[in-house]
Scaffold this motif. Structure first.
Motif, PDB file in Angstrom:
ATOM      1  N   SER A 717       0.855  -1.180   0.000  1.00 27.52           N
ATOM      2  CA  SER A 717       0.000   0.000   0.000  1.00 27.52           C
ATOM      3  C   SER A 717       0.891   1.230   0.000  1.00 27.52           C
ATOM      4  CB  SER A 717      -0.904  -0.015   1.231  1.00 27.52           C
ATOM      5  OG  SER A 717      -1.687   1.147   1.270  1.00 27.52           O
ATOM      6  N   ILE A 718       0.840   1.993  -1.072  1.00 27.21           N
ATOM      7  CA  ILE A 718       1.675   3.179  -1.214  1.00 27.21           C
ATOM      8  C   ILE A 718       0.940   4.355  -0.590  1.00 27.21           C
ATOM      9  CG2 ILE A 718       2.916   4.674  -2.807  1.00 27.21           C
ATOM     10  CD1 ILE A 718       3.903   1.821  -2.788  1.00 27.21           C
ATOM     11  N   PRO A 719       1.524   5.039   0.398  1.00 31.76           N
ATOM     12  CA  PRO A 719       0.837   6.193   1.011  1.00 31.76           C
ATOM     13  C   PRO A 719       0.765   7.368   0.051  1.00 31.76           C
ATOM     14  CG  PRO A 719       3.056   5.959   1.882  1.00 31.76           C
ATOM     15  CD  PRO A 719       2.820   4.758   1.024  1.00 31.76           C
ATOM     16  N   GLN A 720      -0.070   8.334   0.428  1.00 29.95           N
ATOM     17  CA  GLN A 720      -0.328   9.462  -0.456  1.00 29.95           C
ATOM     18  C   GLN A 720       0.928  10.271  -0.735  1.00 29.95           C
ATOM     19  OE1 GLN A 720      -3.143  10.366  -2.129  1.00 29.95           O
ATOM     20  NE2 GLN A 720      -1.833  11.904  -3.076  1.00 29.95           N
ATOM     21  N   TRP A 721       1.737  10.513   0.295  1.00 28.03           N
ATOM     22  CA  TRP A 721       2.922  11.350   0.076  1.00 28.03           C
ATOM     23  C   TRP A 721       3.919  10.677  -0.852  1.00 28.03           C
ATOM     24  CZ3 TRP A 721       1.870   9.260   4.966  1.00 28.03           C
ATOM     25  CH2 TRP A 721       2.725   8.236   5.387  1.00 28.03           C
ATOM     26  N   GLU A 722       3.981   9.350  -0.851  1.00 23.14           N
ATOM     27  CA  GLU A 722       4.886   8.664  -1.764  1.00 23.14           C
ATOM     28  C   GLU A 722       4.333   8.664  -3.182  1.00 23.14           C
ATOM     29  OE1 GLU A 722       7.556   4.569  -1.948  1.00 23.14           O
ATOM     30  OE2 GLU A 722       6.412   5.103  -0.156  1.00 23.14           O
ATOM     31  N   ASN A 723       3.020   8.580  -3.323  1.00 25.03           N
ATOM     32  CA  ASN A 723       2.417   8.736  -4.651  1.00 25.03           C
ATOM     33  C   ASN A 723       2.703  10.125  -5.210  1.00 25.03           C
ATOM     34  OD1 ASN A 723       1.255   6.163  -4.907  1.00 25.03           O
ATOM     35  ND2 ASN A 723      -0.534   6.769  -3.698  1.00 25.03           N
ATOM     36  N   ASP A 724       2.640  11.137  -4.354  1.00 28.25           N
ATOM     37  CA  ASP A 724       2.964  12.492  -4.803  1.00 28.25           C
ATOM     38  C   ASP A 724       4.433  12.605  -5.204  1.00 28.25           C
ATOM     39  OD1 ASP A 724       0.379  13.091  -4.259  1.00 28.25           O
ATOM     40  OD2 ASP A 724       0.771  14.221  -2.426  1.00 28.25           O
ATOM     41  N   TRP A 725       5.287  11.931  -4.467  1.00 27.29           N
ATOM     42  CA  TRP A 725       6.718  11.964  -4.781  1.00 27.29           C
ATOM     43  C   TRP A 725       6.999  11.337  -6.146  1.00 27.29           C
ATOM     44  CZ3 TRP A 725      11.489  13.442  -4.679  1.00 27.29           C
ATOM     45  CH2 TRP A 725      12.526  12.568  -4.997  1.00 27.29           C
ATOM     46  N   ASN A 726       6.212  10.332  -6.520  1.00 30.33           N
ATOM     47  CA  ASN A 726       6.401   9.663  -7.805  1.00 30.33           C
ATOM     48  C   ASN A 726       5.841  10.465  -8.971  1.00 30.33           C
ATOM     49  OD1 ASN A 726       7.668   7.364  -6.731  1.00 30.33           O
ATOM     50  ND2 ASN A 726       5.694   6.490  -6.140  1.00 30.33           N
ATOM     51  N   LEU A 727       5.084  11.537  -8.686  1.00 27.57           N
ATOM     52  CA  LEU A 727       4.618  12.413  -9.750  1.00 27.57           C
ATOM     53  C   LEU A 727       5.735  13.358 -10.183  1.00 27.57           C
ATOM     54  CD1 LEU A 727       1.070  13.393  -8.406  1.00 27.57           C
ATOM     55  CD2 LEU A 727       1.619  11.665 -10.123  1.00 27.57           C
ATOM     56  N   GLN A 728       5.521  14.019 -11.312  1.00 27.13           N
ATOM     57  CA  GLN A 728       6.514  14.964 -11.814  1.00 27.13           C
ATOM     58  C   GLN A 728       6.398  16.298 -11.080  1.00 27.13           C
ATOM     59  OE1 GLN A 728       8.923  14.140 -14.115  1.00 27.13           O
ATOM     60  NE2 GLN A 728       8.038  12.134 -13.676  1.00 27.13           N
ATOM     61  N   PRO A 729       7.522  16.895 -10.723  1.00 31.21           N
ATOM     62  CA  PRO A 729       7.445  18.223 -10.089  1.00 31.21           C
ATOM     63  C   PRO A 729       7.029  19.275 -11.110  1.00 31.21           C
ATOM     64  CG  PRO A 729       9.726  17.646 -10.517  1.00 31.21           C
ATOM     65  CD  PRO A 729       8.915  16.425 -10.877  1.00 31.21           C
ATOM     66  N   MET A 730       6.417  20.315 -10.608  1.00 31.04           N
ATOM     67  CA  MET A 730       6.056  21.428 -11.490  1.00 31.04           C
ATOM     68  C   MET A 730       7.321  22.027 -12.088  1.00 31.04           C
ATOM     69  SD  MET A 730       3.787  24.799 -10.562  1.00 31.04           S
ATOM     70  CE  MET A 730       3.379  26.019 -11.808  1.00 31.04           C
ATOM     71  N   ASN A 731       7.202  22.532 -13.300  1.00 28.53           N
ATOM     72  CA  ASN A 731       8.343  23.131 -13.984  1.00 28.53           C
ATOM     73  C   ASN A 731       9.066  24.109 -13.059  1.00 28.53           C
ATOM     74  OD1 ASN A 731       9.892  24.977 -15.791  1.00 28.53           O
ATOM     75  ND2 ASN A 731       8.971  23.691 -17.353  1.00 28.53           N
ATOM     76  N   ILE A 732      10.408  24.055 -13.093  1.00 26.19           N
ATOM     77  CA  ILE A 732      11.188  24.912 -12.184  1.00 26.19           C
ATOM     78  C   ILE A 732      10.956  26.391 -12.466  1.00 26.19           C
ATOM     79  CG2 ILE A 732      12.974  23.182 -11.822  1.00 26.19           C
ATOM     80  CD1 ILE A 732      14.690  24.636 -13.874  1.00 26.19           C
ATOM     81  N   HIS A 733      10.469  26.695 -13.659  1.00 28.56           N
ATOM     82  CA  HIS A 733      10.190  28.088 -13.993  1.00 28.56           C
ATOM     83  C   HIS A 733       8.754  28.464 -13.662  1.00 28.56           C
ATOM     84  CE1 HIS A 733      14.006  27.677 -15.860  1.00 28.56           C
ATOM     85  NE2 HIS A 733      13.579  27.034 -16.923  1.00 28.56           N
ATOM     86  N   GLY A 734       8.042  27.592 -12.981  1.00 31.03           N
ATOM     87  CA  GLY A 734       6.674  27.914 -12.585  1.00 31.03           C
ATOM     88  C   GLY A 734       5.742  27.981 -13.787  1.00 31.03           C
ATOM     89  N   LEU A 735       4.982  29.062 -13.848  1.00 33.39           N
ATOM     90  CA  LEU A 735       3.999  29.232 -14.918  1.00 33.39           C
ATOM     91  C   LEU A 735       4.581  29.919 -16.146  1.00 33.39           C
ATOM     92  CD1 LEU A 735       0.975  30.412 -12.744  1.00 33.39           C
ATOM     93  CD2 LEU A 735       1.201  28.204 -13.888  1.00 33.39           C
ATOM     94  N   MET A 736       5.904  30.110 -16.191  1.00 33.55           N
ATOM     95  CA  MET A 736       6.494  30.849 -17.300  1.00 33.55           C
ATOM     96  C   MET A 736       6.246  30.158 -18.628  1.00 33.55           C
ATOM     97  SD  MET A 736      10.293  31.634 -18.507  1.00 33.55           S
ATOM     98  CE  MET A 736      10.034  30.215 -19.553  1.00 33.55           C
TER      99      MET A 736
END
Length: 965
Positions: A717-736
């Motif tokens: 059972s993968i906890p929520q925070w680990e599922n979030d960690w496996n997602l892609q981070p938002m672009n380092i430039h934000g909304l640019m």
């Protein structure tokens, strides 16, 4: 603050409920003694570990109090609505007194637009306090009581444990609670769960001046708005006759957004009884909790030293590898949302916003703002506004296009070209080209007429005005959103210095005029030197773009000879179209390849400048990326629009590049068809590529991450925070990147719209997909970004205004130089059969094609042929006294072109300025409402102080006069 004494004398006493009336209450137990509210700050271990009720009374007693007070007092119910809907008090007791009746205005002028029915069924609410669901989603500590507000991630193998230990120790000293837990899929990954207790939350909310609700708003109208109300009633009657708008969101689908319009004020622990606190766990939203925790992470030291502060520096040096707020659970549920309701806000956003089936619905901007913060909410509000404003532009552009289709066969110019069977055009290349009959370009002439007809000038003026109206009304929309989201009086806190800036200039300090503390300072000479180097780099990259365009031009010159003698008969007959199509595809590949290099060079040049803060870095980087990509995308289009076929010379004396390659000429039907092809292909292919990179690439990466987890872990059972960690981070430039894509599209839509009226339609279709694509990406494929606050779209608004000005100039030149509008106009009124008349008809262009073609003697080419061939220009014939010299008609046309450019620009700029003057940035009713609220807040402060003085008199035994002593 003027209140008459007669009004004050009417009331026997000031009820505490006047100040702390529960605006959001649904099961609110009001404590009659304000002194009991101080029990909120009696911090105990049980309170800090488990969510408890805000009041100090027990749950059973609170229920009894609610039952008793429900019989005496009315319950205020509010419904989520648009800005035009207002929350009104609804009471069962006839003697109920509204909390605003003692204000200094006429009660009969209150606006009553919405009254919820008494027999309405209660709406289902989100299971915010369902601890079983929250625990199963991995949103709590191991004790099942403390909510996770932030996640830090690091590797056990990282050796910088001393910095981490010091940092975490200081975080605990600041009042945060931390809990470590290893990852399930990777034992080297360690997660740190952070929880902020109530006391710490209140302390930093007061320190950061976070505004919280404390009283219901009162709305009023005047006689002027009453007349407007009659018009509104008329439109409401029309709206009732119409069927329900399918694009409007069903408000019953958003039960968790039951908010009322409340006055807000900076949070204060000393005046906590003024604020509406129903539950300590939900008083501060998740976005606010995350912002407070992030502020603490940014201002906590990890080593001794002035600059050894902040989580960002720890991530840069590798002590931590990520820091992010967790999502509120899964975005999908096994149970249908219609029957069981949403599991969390993320689930609700997915079902009512991010799903592709919701493409025709309005966006739930309030829920987006609640979950992702005001900065991302403003982006989607701007994108939705831009998409909506594209609808009239697309309709008008489509009408211009269909007008060309309907009148194409009746065009005098197209008919003359299609019937010119005995007119031979001079060879368009030196070696492999032969004489071409003019009627062979009949199809190209008809296609050109679709984009170059009588509606072209009107559409160019319309789009220039449209761009101004779009920007001006966006400012009004932005002001409404900032008011609705309580950002009117919000000021961005002083930004921290970038670590690179501190490390570079730590030896040179000066006192900050705002904080009064010494900080690193960049000397002016050093700043100017670095800025000049950066500007030189920008010009170098622009010259590189021009070099790439020049290479494509040389390619066209070389390839057109080969295509003219190609083996395939189709390509041989349409060698000009094949040359242009191949050049467009190669140019697109070069554009996408150079974009990758531009990002790295812009990153290098921006870091070379050493900007002081992150916002300065983002603005500088965004401006460079826009300049690079704008020049990269539009340089080839500018070449085709203003240079192709302009300097070729004439038969017998052609200009050659490097005395080797003859310059390319336009098609006999004109150069506009090449411009349309260039714009259409680049715009279409770039939109497809951007959509793939935005969604396809993260989908592939996330799929591979899940595949590795499933391969290494069985039945875990993968906890929520680990599922979030496996997602892609938002672009380092934000909304640019998101803004950059849309701003470049805005340039395509406006700058050369006179040559391609279908551009708004393509942009509209793309944006409908873009909104849901971005929504799906934010909700399902990316980690939850920090809910940042903002009041506008930043530097992009200035860029949009600059594009609007450039669009007027370029469209004037496209109509005057690229299209044949001005030559037709001059012929019609000066040289045609209707020159001496004042009536216009299609027959006035009779003979225009023959008049626009010059003669050349074939015997001068040395091809062994006699006779004459024709070419596009206004030069004297071989038998004239000055053969092949410009005729008087050429100079008339040139003067008309220059005059048209001047008149068009001044006319359009005048209209734009007049429209901008007429449209105020803030709506009048909103401006009055803001002023009214400031006045009412002052009245509330007066009443609060008066009550405080009365309480002091009662305690001291003095008589109460209900007025200022």
């Amino acid at each position: 603050m003027n209140i008459s004494k007669s009004e004050i004398a009417k009331e026997t006493s000031l009820k505490p409920s006047r100040r702390s009336l529960p605006c959001l209450a649904q099961n609110y137990a009001y404590s009659k003694n304000l002194s009991q509210s101080t029990s909120l700050f009696q911090s105990t271990e049980s309170e800090s570990q488990a969510p408890t009720s805000v009041t100090s009374i027990s749950a059973d007693k609170a229920e009894q109090v609610n039952t008793e007070e429900g019989r005496k007092d009315s319950v205020l119910r509010c419904s989520f609505a648009d800005l035009s809907d207002f929350c009104l008090a609804l009471g069962k007791d006839k003697d109920y007194t509204d909390e605003s009746e003692h204000a200094n205005y006429d009660r009969s002028r209150l606006i009553k637009d919405f009254v919820p029915p008494n027999n309405s069924e209660p709406k289902p609410r989100l299971p915010k306090n369902d601890m079983n669901y929250i625990a199963s989603s991995g949103l709590l500590f191991k004790d099942g009581k403390k909510r996770i507000d932030y996640i830090l991630v690091y590797r056990k193998s990282n050796i910088q444990y001393d910095k981490r230990n010091t940092f975490e120790k200081n975080l605990r000293a600041e009042g945060l609670m931390l809990e470590k837990e290893p990852a399930v899929a990777n034992p080297d990954i360690m997660f740190i769960k952070i929880h902020i207790p109530w006391d710490t939350l209140c302390k930093y909310a007061e320190r950061l001046n976070i505004r919280m609700p404390f009283r219901k708003k009162s709305y009023y109208t005047d006689q002027r708005s009453k007349s407007m109300g009659r018009v509104q009633k008329y439109f409401r009657r029309i709206k009732k006759w119409m069927s329900q708008n399918p694009m409007v969101l069903d408000k019953s689908a958003f039960p968790d957004l039951e908010e009322s319009d409340c006055y807000t004020g900076p949070f204060s622990r000393a005046r906590i009884h003024h604020f509406i606190i129903n539950n300590k766990d939900t008083f501060f939203s998740n976005a606010t909790r995350s912002r407070i925790v992030y502020h603490m992470l940014q201002h906590t030291k990890y080593e001794n030293g002035i600059s050894k502060v902040g989580i960002c520096k720890l991530i840069n040096n590798g002590s931590y590898i990520a820091a992010f707020p967790p999502h509120e659970g899964a975005y999908k549920s096994n149970q249908p949302i219609k029957t069981h309701g949403p599991q969390n806000n993320r689930h609700l956003l997915y079902e009512r916003w991010a799903r592709w089936g919701m493409w025709y619905k309005h966006q739930p901007l309030d829920l987006i703002r609640l979950y992702f913060g005001e900065k991302i909410g403003l982006y989607f509000a701007w994108l939705g506004w831009y998409t909506g404003m594209l609808i009239p532009a697309a309709i008008v552009g489509l009408c211009v296009f269909f007008y060309g289709i309907l009148t194409m066969n009746a065009s005098q110019v197209s008919q003359e070209i299609c019937k010119a069977t005995e007119v031979f055009m001079c060879p368009l290349c030196d070696k492999n080209c032969s004489l071409q009959r003019l009627n062979e370009s009949c199809i190209y002439a008809k296609v050109t007429y679709l984009f170059d007809n009588g509606g072209t000038v009107f559409f160019a003026i319309f789009m220039a005005i449209w761009a101004t109206v779009f920007l001006e009304f966006w400012k009004r929309r932005r002001s409404t959103l900032t008011y609705t989201w309580d950002l009117i009086e919000w000021e961005e806190e002083e930004e921290t210095l970038r670590p690179q800036f501190e490390a570079k200039y730590y030896k040179m300090e000066r006192v900050n005029p705002i904080s009064g503390k010494p900080e690193p300072h960049q000397p002016s000479s050093d700043k100017v030197t670095r800025l000049l180097v950066s500007i030189s780099g920008i010009f170098f990259m622009i010259s590189l773009v021009i070099t790439a365009v020049f290479a494509v031009v040389v390619y066209r010159l070389i390839v057109m000879e080969q295509f003219a003698s190609f083996k395939w008969n189709f390509i041989k007959q349409h060698w000009q179209f094949a040359t242009s199509a191949a050049a467009v595809c190669i140019n697109f590949v070069i554009i996408m390849a150079l974009n990758l290099a531009y990002e790295k060079i812009a990153y290098l040049l921006t870091n070379l400048e050493y900007p002081r803060t992150e916002s300065e870095w983002e603005n500088s980087f965004a401006l460079k990326m826009f300049l690079f990509q704008f020049v990269n995308l539009n340089s080839s289009i500018f070449y085709i629009a203003f240079f192709l076929g302009r300097f070729v010379g004439h038969p017998g004396k052609y200009n050659k590049l490097f005395n080797r390659w003859r310059l390319e000429e336009c098609h006999p039907s004109g150069c506009l068809i090449d411009l349309c092809l260039q714009m259409g292909v680049i715009m279409f292919l770039k939109q497809i590529w951007n959509n793939f990179m935005e969604l396809g690439y993260p989908l592939i990466q996330n799929w591979w991450s899940r595949h590795k987890i499933k391969r290494g872990i069985q039945d875990a059972s993968i906890p929520q925070w680990e599922n979030d960690w496996n997602l892609q981070p938002m672009n380092i430039h934000g909304l640019m990147d998101e803004y950059l894509e849309m701003v470049l599209q805005f340039g395509f839509t406006t700058i050369f719209v006179a040559a391609f009226p279908l551009a708004p339609l393509l942009a509209l279709l793309n944006n409908i997909i873009e909104i849901r694509l971005d929504a799906y990406k934010f909700v399902t494929q990316w980690r939850r970004p920090l809910p940042a606050r903002a009041t506008d779209i930043g530097i992009w608004y200035g860029i949009l205004e600059g594009i609007g000005i450039l669009a007027v100039i370029t469209n004037a030149f496209v109509i005057a130089i690229t299209s044949d509008y001005i030559p037709r106009f001059v012929y019609e009124y000066k040289y045609g059969p209707c020159a001496s008349q004042f009536e216009y008809s299609e027959s006035c262009l009779t003979g225009y094609v023959n008049n626009s073609l010059s003669f050349f003697d074939l015997s001068e080419l040395g091809m062994g042929k006699s006779g004459y061939c024709r070419y596009r220009d206004y030069r004297g014939p071989p038998w004239s006294s000055k053969p092949y010299e410009f005729t008087l008609q050429y100079w008339h046309i040139l003067a008309a072109r220059l005059a048209f450019i001047i008149v068009f620009e001044h006319l359009v700029f005048g209209i734009k300025s007049f429209i901008a003057y007429l449209i105020p940035d803030v709506p009048k009713n909103l401006y009055d409402r803001i002023r009214r609220e400031k006045y009412l807040v002052q009245e509330m402060m007066y009443e609060a102080e008066l009550e405080h003085l009365q309480q002091q008199r009662r305690k001291s035994g003095h008589p109460v006069h209900h007025e200022w002593p």
